[in-house]
Design a protein around this motif. Structure first.
Motif, PDB file in Angstrom:
ATOM      1  N   UNK A 157       0.813  -1.222   0.000  1.00  0.00           N
ATOM      2  CA  UNK A 157       0.000   0.000   0.000  1.00  0.00           C
ATOM      3  C   UNK A 157       0.842   1.266   0.000  1.00  0.00           C
ATOM      4  N   UNK A 158       2.116   1.133   0.336  1.00  0.00           N
ATOM      5  CA  UNK A 158       3.004   2.286   0.326  1.00  0.00           C
ATOM      6  C   UNK A 158       3.670   2.484  -1.044  1.00  0.00           C
ATOM      7  N   UNK A 195       3.966  -5.251   8.275  1.00  0.00           N
ATOM      8  CA  UNK A 195       3.040  -6.076   9.044  1.00  0.00           C
ATOM      9  C   UNK A 195       1.613  -5.545   8.948  1.00  0.00           C
ATOM     10  N   UNK A 196       0.645  -6.438   8.630  1.00  0.00           N
ATOM     11  CA  UNK A 196      -0.766  -6.096   8.601  1.00  0.00           C
ATOM     12  C   UNK A 196      -1.191  -5.255   7.421  1.00  0.00           C
ATOM     13  N   UNK A 197      -0.400  -5.194   6.374  1.00  0.00           N
ATOM     14  CA  UNK A 197      -0.746  -4.391   5.194  1.00  0.00           C
ATOM     15  C   UNK A 197      -1.858  -5.102   4.426  1.00  0.00           C
ATOM     16  N   UNK A 198      -2.984  -4.410   4.243  1.00  0.00           N
ATOM     17  CA  UNK A 198      -4.138  -5.016   3.551  1.00  0.00           C
ATOM     18  C   UNK A 198      -4.205  -4.613   2.075  1.00  0.00           C
ATOM     19  N   UNK A 199      -3.224  -3.852   1.604  1.00  0.00           N
ATOM     20  CA  UNK A 199      -3.256  -3.391   0.216  1.00  0.00           C
ATOM     21  C   UNK A 199      -2.209  -4.062  -0.650  1.00  0.00           C
ATOM     22  N   UNK A 211       5.384  -1.981 -17.324  1.00  0.00           N
ATOM     23  CA  UNK A 211       4.158  -2.035 -16.545  1.00  0.00           C
ATOM     24  C   UNK A 211       3.748  -3.486 -16.313  1.00  0.00           C
ATOM     25  N   UNK A 212       3.039  -3.749 -15.232  1.00  0.00           N
ATOM     26  CA  UNK A 212       2.637  -5.141 -14.941  1.00  0.00           C
ATOM     27  C   UNK A 212       1.712  -5.690 -16.025  1.00  0.00           C
ATOM     28  N   UNK A 213       1.937  -6.943 -16.367  1.00  0.00           N
ATOM     29  CA  UNK A 213       1.087  -7.592 -17.363  1.00  0.00           C
ATOM     30  C   UNK A 213      -0.158  -8.165 -16.715  1.00  0.00           C
ATOM     31  N   UNK A 214       0.004  -8.773 -15.536  1.00  0.00           N
ATOM     32  CA  UNK A 214      -1.128  -9.338 -14.790  1.00  0.00           C
ATOM     33  C   UNK A 214      -1.051  -8.880 -13.344  1.00  0.00           C
ATOM     34  N   UNK A 215      -2.232  -8.725 -12.706  1.00  0.00           N
ATOM     35  CA  UNK A 215      -2.282  -8.249 -11.329  1.00  0.00           C
ATOM     36  C   UNK A 215      -3.197  -9.158 -10.526  1.00  0.00           C
ATOM     37  N   UNK A 216      -2.761  -9.462  -9.254  1.00  0.00           N
ATOM     38  CA  UNK A 216      -3.514 -10.357  -8.390  1.00  0.00           C
ATOM     39  C   UNK A 216      -3.659  -9.719  -7.007  1.00  0.00           C
ATOM     40  N   UNK A 217      -4.894  -9.752  -6.497  1.00  0.00           N
ATOM     41  CA  UNK A 217      -5.155  -9.209  -5.165  1.00  0.00           C
ATOM     42  C   UNK A 217      -4.705 -10.213  -4.113  1.00  0.00           C
ATOM     43  N   UNK A 218      -3.934  -9.729  -3.121  1.00  0.00           N
ATOM     44  CA  UNK A 218      -3.425 -10.583  -2.055  1.00  0.00           C
ATOM     45  C   UNK A 218      -4.045 -10.128  -0.743  1.00  0.00           C
ATOM     46  N   UNK A 219      -4.814 -11.019  -0.111  1.00  0.00           N
ATOM     47  CA  UNK A 219      -5.475 -10.684   1.152  1.00  0.00           C
ATOM     48  C   UNK A 219      -4.717 -11.275   2.329  1.00  0.00           C
TER      49      UNK A 219
END
Length: 219
Positions: A157-158, A195-199, A211-219
Motif C-alpha cells: 500500500x506504500x 506487518x498487517x498491510x491489507x493493500x 508495466x505489470x502484465x497481470x495483477x492479483x489481489x493478495x489478502x
C-alpha cells in the motif's frame, strides 16, 4: 617542320607536335612524312583517385540503403515486435484468489496466500511479516514455456516494489524454469512486507515490460 607521326606542320623549333605530342627532334623534314608512318602512342590522361572521405560516403550510403531495404521488407512486423514491450499487453483486471488469468500461452492462478511472522530477512523484524504466495502456472500453448520467478513482484500500500526472496545458493535454484506444452507447475514466492498491510498486490511482468502484465489481489 612537319610531324613525322601525323603530318601536322609545326614551328621549326617546336620540340613536340602540337597535334599528337610526338617528339620532333628525330625528323626535321620540310615535307610531310609518308602516309605509312606508324602513329606515335600518346599516353592517356591519368584520372585522379577517390579521396578517403569520398570512399567513406560511398560505404555509408551503401549501408543506409541496405538498412532501408530491410526496413521496408519487415515494416509489417514492426508493430508486433514493439507491442511485446508496450502497454497493449497490460491486463488491468485485478484477479482474486483462485481466479485464473490468461496471457498469451500461459495460465496463472494464485492458489494460496499465507502470512507469518518475520523471519529476519532484514533488520525491521518487528514491523514486517513474510507473505508466502503459491502460484500455479500452466502452459496452454504448443511450444515449451520458459518462466522466471523474479517476474513476480509484490506491491504494498506504500507503493514499494518487493522482489521475491530466492535462495540463490540452493542446489535446486535455477533462474529459469521450463514447461512442456500442457504442463503445469506451482512455484512458491516469499515476500517480506509491512506487518498487517491489507493493500498487497502480486504483479506479473512479461519479459522487459515496464508495466505489470497481470495483477492479483493478495489478502
Amino acid at each position: 617542320m612537319y610531324c613525322y607521326n601525323c603530318g601536322t606542320q609545326n614551328d621549326d623549333h617546336a620540340p613536340f607536335c602540337t597535334h599528337c605530342n610526338a617528339p620532333l627532334t628525330a625528323h626535321n623534314d620540310t615535307a610531310p612524312p609518308p602516309m605509312y608512318a606508324q602513329p606515335y602512342p600518346v599516353a592517356p590522361p591519368q584520372q585522379a583517385g577517390l579521396k578517403w572521405w569520398q570512399i567513406l560516403l560511398i560505404v555509408l550510403g551503401a549501408i543506409a540503403a541496405v538498412e532501408l531495404g530491410f526496413g521496408l521488407i519487415y515494416w509489417d512486423d514492426m508493430p508486433s515486435l514493439y507491442g511485446i514491450f508496450s502497454d497493449t499487453y497490460t491486463d488491468d483486471t485485478l484477479y482474486k484468489l483462485n481466479e485464473t488469468a490468461v496471457f498469451q500461452d500461459i495460465e496463472v492462478t494464485v492458489t494460496e496466500v499465507k502470512h507469518s511472522g518475520a523471519l529476519g530477512l532484514n533488520a525491521a523484524d518487528a514491523d514486517t511479516e513474510i507473505v508466502t504466495v503459491s502460484v500455479n502456472i500452466k502452459n496452454i500453448g504448443d511450444q515449451n514455456l520458459m518462466y522466471d520467478p523474479e517476474n513476480y513482484r509484490m506491491i504494498n500500500s506504500q507503493g514499494q516494489v518487493i522482489y521475491p526472496h530466492i535462495d540463490y545458493d540452493s542446489p535446486s535454484y535455477s533462474p529459469y524454469y521450463e514447461l512442456l506444452p500442457g504442463g503445469q507447475a506451482t512455484i512458491t514466492l516469499q515476500y517480506e512486507q509491512p506487518l498487517g498491510d491489507t493493500g498487497l498486490e502480486l504483479q506479473y511482468y512479461y519479459d522487459y515490460s515496464d508495466n505489470p502484465t497481470l495483477r492479483f489481489e493478495i489478502e
